[in-house]
Design a protein around this motif. Structure first.
Motif, PDB file in Angstrom:
ATOM      1  N   LEU A 190     -10.940 -40.558  44.509  1.00  0.00           N
ATOM      2  CA  LEU A 190     -11.710 -41.462  45.988  1.00  0.00           C
ATOM      3  C   LEU A 190     -10.712 -42.734  45.768  1.00  0.00           C
ATOM      4  CD1 LEU A 190     -13.865 -41.280  48.235  1.00  0.00           C
ATOM      5  CD2 LEU A 190     -15.165 -42.512  46.347  1.00  0.00           C
ATOM      6  N   LYS A 191     -10.628 -43.292  44.572  1.00  0.00           N
ATOM      7  CA  LYS A 191     -10.043 -44.836  44.520  1.00  0.00           C
ATOM      8  C   LYS A 191      -8.626 -44.745  45.203  1.00  0.00           C
ATOM      9  CE  LYS A 191     -13.147 -46.563  41.444  1.00  0.00           C
ATOM     10  NZ  LYS A 191     -13.404 -47.282  39.949  1.00  0.00           N
ATOM     11  N   ILE A 192      -7.805 -43.502  44.853  1.00  0.00           N
ATOM     12  CA  ILE A 192      -6.353 -43.294  44.941  1.00  0.00           C
ATOM     13  C   ILE A 192      -6.446 -43.315  46.496  1.00  0.00           C
ATOM     14  CG2 ILE A 192      -4.492 -41.955  44.578  1.00  0.00           C
ATOM     15  CD1 ILE A 192      -5.451 -41.211  41.991  1.00  0.00           C
ATOM     16  N   ILE A 193      -7.130 -42.423  46.948  1.00  0.00           N
ATOM     17  CA  ILE A 193      -7.094 -42.295  48.345  1.00  0.00           C
ATOM     18  C   ILE A 193      -7.294 -43.325  49.107  1.00  0.00           C
ATOM     19  CG2 ILE A 193      -7.879 -41.002  50.357  1.00  0.00           C
ATOM     20  CD1 ILE A 193      -8.365 -38.677  48.496  1.00  0.00           C
ATOM     21  N   THR A 194      -8.400 -44.268  48.868  1.00  0.00           N
ATOM     22  CA  THR A 194      -8.687 -45.529  49.350  1.00  0.00           C
ATOM     23  C   THR A 194      -7.692 -46.479  49.318  1.00  0.00           C
ATOM     24  OG1 THR A 194     -10.821 -44.822  48.984  1.00  0.00           O
ATOM     25  CG2 THR A 194     -10.522 -47.101  49.728  1.00  0.00           C
ATOM     26  N   ALA A 195      -6.702 -46.622  48.293  1.00  0.00           N
ATOM     27  CA  ALA A 195      -5.676 -47.556  47.930  1.00  0.00           C
ATOM     28  C   ALA A 195      -4.453 -47.322  48.785  1.00  0.00           C
ATOM     29  CB  ALA A 195      -5.610 -47.736  46.541  1.00  0.00           C
ATOM     30  N   ILE A 196      -4.224 -45.826  49.224  1.00  0.00           N
ATOM     31  CA  ILE A 196      -2.880 -45.431  49.662  1.00  0.00           C
ATOM     32  C   ILE A 196      -2.506 -46.439  50.986  1.00  0.00           C
ATOM     33  CG2 ILE A 196      -2.013 -43.639  51.230  1.00  0.00           C
ATOM     34  CD1 ILE A 196      -3.080 -41.800  49.340  1.00  0.00           C
ATOM     35  N   PRO A 197      -3.435 -46.583  51.958  1.00  0.00           N
ATOM     36  CA  PRO A 197      -2.703 -47.569  52.835  1.00  0.00           C
ATOM     37  C   PRO A 197      -2.262 -48.924  52.617  1.00  0.00           C
ATOM     38  CG  PRO A 197      -4.849 -46.447  53.749  1.00  0.00           C
ATOM     39  CD  PRO A 197      -4.625 -46.331  52.089  1.00  0.00           C
ATOM     40  N   ASP A 198      -2.913 -49.515  51.604  1.00  0.00           N
ATOM     41  CA  ASP A 198      -2.308 -50.748  50.945  1.00  0.00           C
ATOM     42  C   ASP A 198      -1.176 -50.750  50.273  1.00  0.00           C
ATOM     43  OD1 ASP A 198      -4.752 -51.939  52.191  1.00  0.00           O
ATOM     44  OD2 ASP A 198      -5.967 -51.575  50.378  1.00  0.00           O
ATOM     45  N   ILE A 199      -0.821 -49.678  49.780  1.00  0.00           N
ATOM     46  CA  ILE A 199       0.478 -49.430  48.727  1.00  0.00           C
ATOM     47  C   ILE A 199       1.845 -48.914  49.358  1.00  0.00           C
ATOM     48  CG2 ILE A 199       1.287 -48.248  46.918  1.00  0.00           C
ATOM     49  CD1 ILE A 199      -1.739 -48.287  45.633  1.00  0.00           C
TER      50      ILE A 199
END
Length: 1340
Positions: A190-199
């Motif tokens: 969940l945290k990985i998917i949430t962070a993808i747009p910022d990375i």
């Protein structure tokens, strides 16, 4: 000693602990030195790393130091190796990963924490970032395999997300996806998917979207995070379309509804939507959104519905495109099958957004309800599925329902609104106080809504009496509006209030209502007294149903006693006391007594249960009163006021001597009893006996054949009698008709054959007496006659009273006849030919319209099932029964708001769906026998038409043949009224199907409705040969048209069109052989023309217009007719012309709504231009009659051309130059003639045309400028020249200056003649069809 000592000291110095050695090594390695020189000193945990400079300076220094090193780039590898060695210890790795840096300013011991970490600083160095990223993901992967990544993932992702630049976005995306696939921890994923747009950078968004969309199919728990992630990615149009389709497919297969709001947010993102994408997304959402198949708890479903509705509303507010597309998709539903229950919810949400949207939603719902697209069963489904949303938007729902209640005169909308309110009461129990408060407040503010509100509240009360109990005091406020209510509204109010007072235990308003009843009955104001009667009767309605447990002896004792004291204490005695109170209060008013008896008999008839004690008491009391007042065993006074009395119309044995003393009481002006109460009291008596004996009237069947005492007179010499005697005779005849009507109403449902035979004879007595009444009034030309007081006169005490004066002072009906009310029974055998019938027939029709008879019950149709029809009067009796039944059905089984006919003005009344359903079931019951009568009639016509033809092929109309033609028309009318009933549009499809199968005598239960409808149409299309009169032909087309409304089958449309054309092509004559003409003839032609033209396409209309332009030259004299349409002459040609123009506009709209290519557009507008050219030629040929029609019909066509035609011509100008120019040239001929017509109307001061000149000129100017703009857009401005047209008249002659107009008019005879024609004919179309344009006598 010295050297040894030194050696010992050296050995001691060289020995250090492992930790100290590690620290020393760290300080000596390249990583430590490089970072120290850059401003960052590394420390071992738990000490924090020290920074002497800002992070951005440290990063810049590291990069500079690395690149300036003599061993670059090998030194980078050494630094990375040192970091790897240090990070083998997970504590140190964690220490470097987390923000453990403090910023220490020189010469200041104060420390400031920093948000950066060692790893983050190193990642910010481009040359170090790739390897370091790989290393970090390698460490993360190791942790993921051990399912211990959750404590690391947040800070790792934070390091990447805070970087200003990603060196290798593709590799970063791959590492994130690999880590996402390896880890099994939900929170980590969940945290990985949430962070993808910022990375991830924009260039890799499509790739990353493709990868995580694959996960979207595999793990539904990650749907919210993935959809939120996709929202922030910058995707291509292709990828967005792919994800949209994938998301919709997943949405359809979901077993949980928790994620519906996330799908809404993703699919309807305003920033990414174009028109086509939005349309596809909304269409998919309509199909996918549904909670009926989910297995979740009701709480979860309710929460999901509310959140989904909120998400939809947010997208509507954020984007006009989304709101407009929702509206567009729903508006494109053309049938009830295409509508979905979610549509109503969407419209409700849209209604809550703004006032402008409210008007759009109201307009759309009205359109769909009236066109039978939005049905009540869909609203039932909405309330069954979406209660949480409806509760959330309750205020908007009540506002929407109130808006439809305000639709004054739009009965469909009032019924639809009432249905919504009923469902709110049934399904939203916790919202009752709010709903009732809104309803009552609306009723107080809007008088026209009172009837609908009362109907709704009464319906709710009948469903569940307890629903309104706690709002009784609120509802009592309805009494404040009683002064403005009509009789039906007062009745509904009293029924509701008495139900709340006497029909519920521990009522809050019982004492109040009891006091109100007594106060109103004791009032000297007749209007208030009528309200008291209604209140008392409805109080009895709820009091007489009390259940008692007393023994049969007490019941038997009561049966033989009329005293109230023998009734049990409680509600029964209170009901009897109210009846006695009413009787005492109104004993001086015969019309009120009659009204009371009628109201009480209705209450008795509709009651499901009446206490036996009370029923026995009231039956004995009413029967004894009736016998004592109206039954005699002999004629007491054989001559009264010079008129001899006799017994007539007896059907019983000669030894039975009792009779109804009609003449004996009527002719005695000082009689204590009024004959007005004869029929109402008998209606009450028969209702009581019917209830008491379970439908058996054998206890009073002797009255069916009982003779009546009548005055003896010679109808041929009636005009020689004194006017007062003639009036008394007419009174007796009217009372006799009313008496026989009540007998027919009572005994028509009895199964005994002898009783049915007598009942049929009473039906003939009714017709005979009505003809006698008509003949008497026709003979006495100077008679001023006022009919006896009837139930209708009670309305003079209520707000719906309208004065009516009945006079007969000339051979012609009065010009104010449009104010008269239609009677319940009217002789209208050949009403449609009234303008061609002899004067005596028209006089009979108008005279009966002036007299109010009692209403015949629908049960008269059941007499058609009787086996007692005698051969001598079978068809005659059948016609009269059908005529009476049709009159009742047309007032009750409405197709929509009933339009006023040209002979009478209908009263407004509330539509009763329950009664209409009852009548529909009665018609369905007698359909087999009606079809048997139809077969008999058609066989007779088939066998006798040829026998009645003379040498010149004209039919000789014998009285018998006329009766059979009339019977055929009456059966057509009954079937038409039945099949176009509004109830078949929203409900009762099973009943419709059953009725249709009975018409064609089919037993196939599996046949679809559309096949049965087509079968019925195929049966009736062969009946055209039996239509010998135009009125019969119109009735047949109306029947087929009513059947066709239930199907969109093109074959049925073709049948109706061909039949209409066939009848228009015939030359119609009256029964006397004279060509048809007049108002009714023109109305019938208008109906057939509208059916024929409106069902044609543009190409067919083009052919018709060319034929009309050619045939119009044949109309030289008044009696000439068109070659193809034999019933069209010079006088009624404007009817055809107007219908042609209307059909062109409607056909063009239909074609444009379906969507076309540009090439098809050009073909369409070329055809329309040719049609307008033909219409122009027609107008030039027949100037005076068709000018107004051409003016009216050309405006909407040109307006449509400017809106949808010119833009296509602009686009196709370069490719199809010749075709576009040809269209404009052809159209220019019509527009120039329109300009001439404007000038001509001013010259001749034609008021009918002058009113429309500004609108026509505005359209013409708009057209000119749009054509100029189209040419300019294609670089052809020089091809357009604009100047001032010369003012010419319709002959093409130039109009002189205004000063010389008067002189020209005095010199030119042709213009004078044209002016005269226009004065007579500028409203010719309206006069041909509008009954208000002339008096009835002028029309006849």
């Amino acid at each position: 000693m010295g050297p040894k000592k030194n050696k010992s000291q050296l050995s001691q110095v060289s020995y250090v602990s492992p930790n100290k050695r590690a620290r020393k090594e760290n300080k000596d390695n390249y990583l430590y030195i490089c970072l120290r020189d850059s401003g960052l000193t590394l420390k071992d945990p738990p000490e924090k790393n020290c920074a002497s400079r800002e992070s951005i300076q440290i990063i810049r220094n590291i990069k500079k130091n690395l690149e300036s090193h003599f061993d670059y780039p090998r030194n980078v590898g050494e630094l990375f190796e040192n970091l790897q060695i240090r990070c083998q210890d997970m504590d140190i790795f964690k220490h470097y990963l987390f923000p453990n840096i403090v910023f220490r300013i020189k010469d200041n011991s104060e420390e400031q924490p920093s948000n950066d970490s060692v790893i983050k600083i190193l990642l910010s160095v481009p040359i170090l970032q790739p390897k370091l990223c790989d290393y970090i993901f390698e460490k993360a992967t190791d942790q993921a395999t051990q399912s211990s990544l959750e404590q690391w993932i947040q800070i790792i992702l934070k390091c990447f997300s805070s970087l200003d630049h990603i060196v290798d976005s593709e590799k970063m995306a791959m590492n994130l996806i690999n880590l996402l696939e390896i880890t099994s921890e939900k929170m980590v994923r969940l945290k990985i998917i949430t962070a993808i747009p910022d990375i991830i950078g924009d260039q890799q968004h499509n790739n990353i979207a493709m990868e995580i969309s694959r996960i979207l199919n595999e793990d539904h728990d990650l749907i919210p995070a993935i959809l939120d992630c996709l929202i922030y990615l910058n995707l291509s149009d292709e990828e967005q379309d792919h994800l949209q389709k994938q998301s919709l497919n997943i949405l359809k297969s979901l077993t949980k509804c928790n994620y519906f709001p996330n799908f809404i947010k993703f699919l309807l993102m305003p920033s990414r939507l174009n028109e086509n994408g939005c349309l596809a997304a909304i269409d998919g959402l309509r199909k996918a959104l549904g909670w009926s198949t989910l297995t979740m708890s009701s709480e979860d479903i309710a929460s999901s519905q509310v959140l989904t509705a909120a998400a939809i509303r947010s997208t509507m507010i954020a984007s006009k495109l989304v709101a407009n597309t929702w509206l567009k998709v729903i508006s494109q539903c053309k049938t009830s099958i295409e509508h979905k229950s979610i549509d109503f919810i969407i419209l409700l949400i849209l209604y809550s957004t703004s006032e402008d949207r409210q008007k759009q939603v109201e307009s759309l719902i009205k359109k769909h309800v009236k066109s039978d697209v939005l049905r009540n069963d869909l609203v039932d489904e909405v309330f069954d599925r979406y209660k949480p949303i409806l509760r959330e938007y309750l205020k908007n729902l009540t506002d929407l329902a109130k808006a439809f209640l305000k639709s004054n005169g739009e009965m469909e909308m009032e019924l639809f609104s009432s249905h919504i309110y009923v469902l709110m009461f049934k399904e939203l129990e916790d919202c009752h106080p709010t709903i009732i408060a809104e309803l009552l407040q609306h009723g107080l503010n809007s008088k026209q809504c009172v009837s609908s509100i009362l109907t709704t509240l009464n319906y709710v009360f009948n469903i569940n009496k307890s629903l309104l109990k706690h709002q009784s005091l609120q509802i009592l406020s309805l009494l404040d509006r009683m002064d403005d209510m009509d009789l039906a509204e007062v009745r509904a109010t009293m029924n509701l209030l008495c139900g709340l007072a006497y029909g519920i235990e521990n009522s809050f308003i019982k004492d109040d209502m009891h006091m109100i009843i007594r106060k109103e009955l004791s009032s000297s104001n007749p209007k208030i007294k009528v309200q008291g009667i209604l209140a008392g009767v409805h109080a009895v309605k709820y009091l007489m149903i009390e259940q008692t447990l007393e023994n049969l002896e007490a019941q038997s004792h009561t049966k033989n006693s009329n005293a109230i004291c023998h009734l049990p204490e409680g509600n029964l005695k209170e009901a009897a006391q109210i009846i006695e109170l009413i009787s005492q209060s109104i004993k001086q008013f015969s019309d009120m007594i009659a009204f009371f008896y009628d109201e009480l008999s209705q209450i008795i008839s509709m009651a499901d249960y009446i206490n036996p004690h009370f029923l026995s008491w009231i039956t004995n009391a009413a029967t004894n009163d009736w016998i004592q007042n109206f039954i005699v065993d002999r004629i007491e006074n054989e001559i009264i006021t010079g008129i001899k009395l006799i017994m007539e119309y007896g059907l019983n044995d000669d030894n039975e001597v009792i009779a109804i003393n009609i003449a004996g009481i009527t002719l005695q002006h000082d009689a204590e009893i009024s004959m007005n109460i004869l029929s109402p009291l008998f209606q009450l008596v028969q209702s009581l006996h019917f209830k008491q004996n379970n439908g058996d009237l054998s206890s009073i069947d002797a009255l069916l054949g009982c003779p009546i005492i009548m005055p003896k007179f010679d109808i041929d010499n009636i005009e020689d009698l004194d006017q007062s005697l003639v009036s008394s005779i007419l009174d007796c005849l009217i009372y006799s008709v009313n008496w026989f009507i009540e007998l027919v109403n009572a005994f028509s449902i009895q199964s005994n054959d002898s009783l049915k035979t007598k009942t049929l004879k009473r039906v003939l007595n009714i017709e005979e007496l009505q003809l006698n009444i008509t003949e008497i009034i026709s003979k006495c030309k100077n008679l001023i006659y006022k009919s006896p007081t009837s139930l209708l006169h009670i309305k003079k005490y209520t707000s719906d009273f309208k004065s009516r004066k009945i006079t007969k002072s000339s051979n012609y009906p009065p010009t104010t006849s449009k104010q008269k009310k239609c009677p319940d029974i009217v002789v209208e055998t050949l009403r449609s030919q009234a303008t061609q019938l002899p004067t005596s027939v028209k006089s009979r029709l108008d005279t009966l319209n002036s007299i109010s008879f009692r209403q015949i019950n629908i049960n008269i149709l059941l007499l058609l099932k009787s086996q007692s029809f005698d051969k001598d009067y079978n068809i005659k009796l059948t016609n009269f029964v059908l005529k009476c039944g049709n009159d009742i059905l047309q007032r009750t089984m409405l197709s929509k708001i009933k339009k006023n006919t040209f002979l009478c003005k209908q009263e407004s009344f509330a539509y009763d769906p329950k009664k209409a359903l009852e009548y529909a079931e009665k018609v369905n019951e007698i359909l087999p026998i009606a079809m048997a009568h139809l077969e008999t009639i058609t066989k007779y016509l088939q066998n006798n038409i040829l026998e009645n033809q003379s040498n010149d092929n004209e039919i000789i109309y014998t009285p018998e043949l006329i009766n059979y033609i009339t019977g055929l028309e009456q059966i057509y009318k009954m079937l038409t009224t039945h099949f176009r009933w509004i109830g078949f549009k929203n409900h009762h499809n099973a009943l419709l199907k059953t009725s249709l199968k009975k018409v064609v005598n089919s037993n196939n239960d599996k046949a679809p409705l559309k096949d049965i409808l087509l079968n019925v149409a195929n049966v009736f299309k062969y009946h055209k040969k039996y239509c010998l009169q135009l009125s019969t032909a119109v009735s047949l087309v109306e029947l087929l048209n009513s059947i066709q409304t239930h199907s969109n089958n093109q074959n049925m449309l073709q049948i109706v069109k061909e039949l209409s054309h066939n009848f228009l092509s015939q030359s119609w004559k009256t029964l006397d052989g004279v060509p048809e003409k007049g108002l009714t003839f023109n109305q019938n032609i208008d109906f057939l023309a509208s059916i024929y033209f409106i069902n044609n396409e543009i190409l067919d209309l083009k052919t018709m217009s060319l034929e009309l332009a050619h045939d119009i030259k044949l109309l030289e004299s008044k009696n000439d007719t068109l070659r193809g349409l034999k019933c069209i002459n010079k006088v009624n040609f404007p009817i055809i012309f107007r219908n042609l123009g209307t059909a062109v506009f409607e056909a063009a709209k239909r074609r444009l709504d379906k969507g076309m290519t540009n090439a098809e557009h050009l073909v369409l507008w070329r055809d329309i231009a040719d049609i307008l050219k033909s219409m122009t030629e027609i107008v030039k040929t027949q100037k005076s009659n068709s000018l107004t029609a051409f003016f009216k019909n050309s405006m909407p066509i040109l307006r449509l051309f400017t809106l949808q035609g010119i833009p296509i011509l602009k686009l196709e100008f370069k490719n199809q130059t010749d075709e576009v120019l040809q269209i404009l040239k052809i159209l220019q001929q019509s527009t120039r003639f329109l300009h001439s017509l404007c000038c001509h109307s001013r010259l001749k001061k034609n008021k009918a045309l002058l009113n429309k000149v500004p609108f026509v000129k505005k359209i013409l100017e708009t057209l000119i400028y749009q054509v100029k703009a189209a040419l300019a857009a294609n670089n052809c401005s020089e091809a357009f020249w604009m100047g001032n047209l010369k003012n010419k008249d319709i002959h093409g002659e130039v109009i002189a200056s205004q000063e010389s107009i008067d002189e020209e008019e005095s010199l030119e005879d042709g213009d004078e003649q044209l002016l005269s024609d226009d004065d007579d004919c500028d409203n010719i179309d309206d006069e041909l069809l509008n009954p208000e344009s002339k008096s009835l006598s002028d029309i006849i």
